[in-house]
Design an enzyme around this catalytic site. Structure first.
Site, mmCIF file in Angstrom:
data_model
loop_
_atom_site.group_PDB
_atom_site.id
_atom_site.type_symbol
_atom_site.label_atom_id
_atom_site.label_comp_id
_atom_site.label_asym_id
_atom_site.label_seq_id
_atom_site.Cartn_x
_atom_site.Cartn_y
_atom_site.Cartn_z
ATOM 1 N N CYS A 155 53.989 75.385 1.247
ATOM 2 C CA CYS A 155 55.095 75.730 0.346
ATOM 3 C C CYS A 155 56.274 76.156 1.231
ATOM 4 O O CYS A 155 56.349 75.764 2.386
ATOM 5 C CB CYS A 155 54.690 76.802 -0.662
ATOM 6 S SG CYS A 155 54.408 78.454 0.009
ATOM 7 N N ASN A 183 55.145 80.371 2.737
ATOM 8 C CA ASN A 183 53.723 80.628 2.958
ATOM 9 C C ASN A 183 53.324 82.049 2.569
ATOM 10 O O ASN A 183 52.490 82.678 3.212
ATOM 11 C CB ASN A 183 53.344 80.318 4.411
ATOM 12 C CG ASN A 183 51.839 80.252 4.660
ATOM 13 O OD1 ASN A 183 51.373 80.686 5.700
ATOM 14 N ND2 ASN A 183 51.079 79.723 3.736
ATOM 15 N N CYS A 233 53.455 82.761 -1.226
ATOM 16 C CA CYS A 233 53.151 82.718 -2.660
ATOM 17 C C CYS A 233 52.229 81.552 -3.010
ATOM 18 O O CYS A 233 51.028 81.718 -3.156
ATOM 19 C CB CYS A 233 54.439 82.614 -3.495
ATOM 20 S SG CYS A 233 55.556 84.026 -3.343
ATOM 21 N N ARG A 234 52.809 80.368 -3.141
ATOM 22 C CA ARG A 234 52.055 79.218 -3.653
ATOM 23 C C ARG A 234 50.999 78.679 -2.701
ATOM 24 O O ARG A 234 49.857 78.433 -3.107
ATOM 25 C CB ARG A 234 53.020 78.091 -4.035
ATOM 26 C CG ARG A 234 53.915 78.463 -5.207
ATOM 27 C CD ARG A 234 54.989 77.439 -5.437
ATOM 28 N NE ARG A 234 56.022 77.557 -4.402
ATOM 29 C CZ ARG A 234 57.055 76.738 -4.288
ATOM 30 N NH1 ARG A 234 57.196 75.733 -5.121
ATOM 31 N NH2 ARG A 234 57.959 76.934 -3.338
ATOM 32 N N SER A 235 51.355 78.462 -1.445
ATOM 33 C CA SER A 235 50.368 77.851 -0.541
ATOM 34 C C SER A 235 49.185 78.771 -0.225
ATOM 35 O O SER A 235 48.051 78.292 -0.187
ATOM 36 C CB SER A 235 51.023 77.300 0.727
ATOM 37 O OG SER A 235 51.713 78.284 1.437
ATOM 38 N N ASP A 249 58.258 77.721 -7.804
ATOM 39 C CA ASP A 249 58.223 78.900 -6.939
ATOM 40 C C ASP A 249 58.318 80.157 -7.804
ATOM 41 O O ASP A 249 59.327 80.382 -8.466
ATOM 42 C CB ASP A 249 59.392 78.840 -5.953
ATOM 43 C CG ASP A 249 59.305 79.904 -4.874
ATOM 44 O OD1 ASP A 249 58.436 80.810 -4.966
ATOM 45 O OD2 ASP A 249 60.108 79.831 -3.926
#
Length: 163
Positions: free
Chosen positions: A9, A12, A14-16, A127
């Site tokens: 993401c 690195n 939140c999402r990933s 995001d």
């Protein structure tokens, strides 16, 4: 020989890391934790060395997932050791394919939600960073939904290697 997957993401945090944690759990449930390596990184280095966002940690822990993480930036040199690079949105997909040293490396980059048969018109995991906790929860739901299809794809790839 391991099969290596890296989720990417922006920062690195939140999402990933969320996708990494969820997919690692799917891999373990499938008994592939000795075969499939799971990692994550960001397209930018703003948060290198930091832990995951506290809201990511809260949502992961509430869902029963591990949350230990240290942010880092994705490097082009990693393509040679990765089998699959999973982008969390279309911008990451574009950036990673541009970063890829070869056309074969660019072919390793896929959108996470392309593995979700119910994805609809928007293939991006939005995001949640500037949002609220419920945005992180929605992100987790998207990641979980796509993880099953991703695991099936990785299992097919592993079966093809064994044949």
């Amino acid at each position: 020989m391991s099969y290596r997957v890296c989720f990417v993401c922006t920062g690195n945090i939140c999402r990933s890391p969320m996708a990494e944690s969820v997919f690692r759990a799917r891999v373990e449930e499938a008994g592939l934790d000795g075969v499939v390596e799971v990692d994550s990184a960001g397209t930018g280095g703003w948060h290198e060395g930091d832990g995951a966002d506290s809201r990511t940690v809260a949502v992961l822990e509430a869902g029963g997932y591990g949350s230990g993480h240290t942010a880092r930036r994705f490097r082009a040199a990693w393509f040679s050791r990765l089998d699959l690079v999973i982008a969390l949105d279309s911008g990451h997909l574009r950036d990673l394919r541009r970063l890829a040293p070869t056309p074969e490396d660019a072919d390793k980059v896929r959108l996470l939600r392309s593995y979700d048969p119910a994805v609809g018109d928007d293939p991006d995991v939005p995001d949640p960073y500037y949002g609220r906790l419920n945005d992180f929860e929605a992100c987790l739901e998207m990641v979980e939904a796509a993880s099953h299809g991703l695991l099936a794809a990785v299992q097919r790839e592993l079966e093809g290697r064994a044949a």
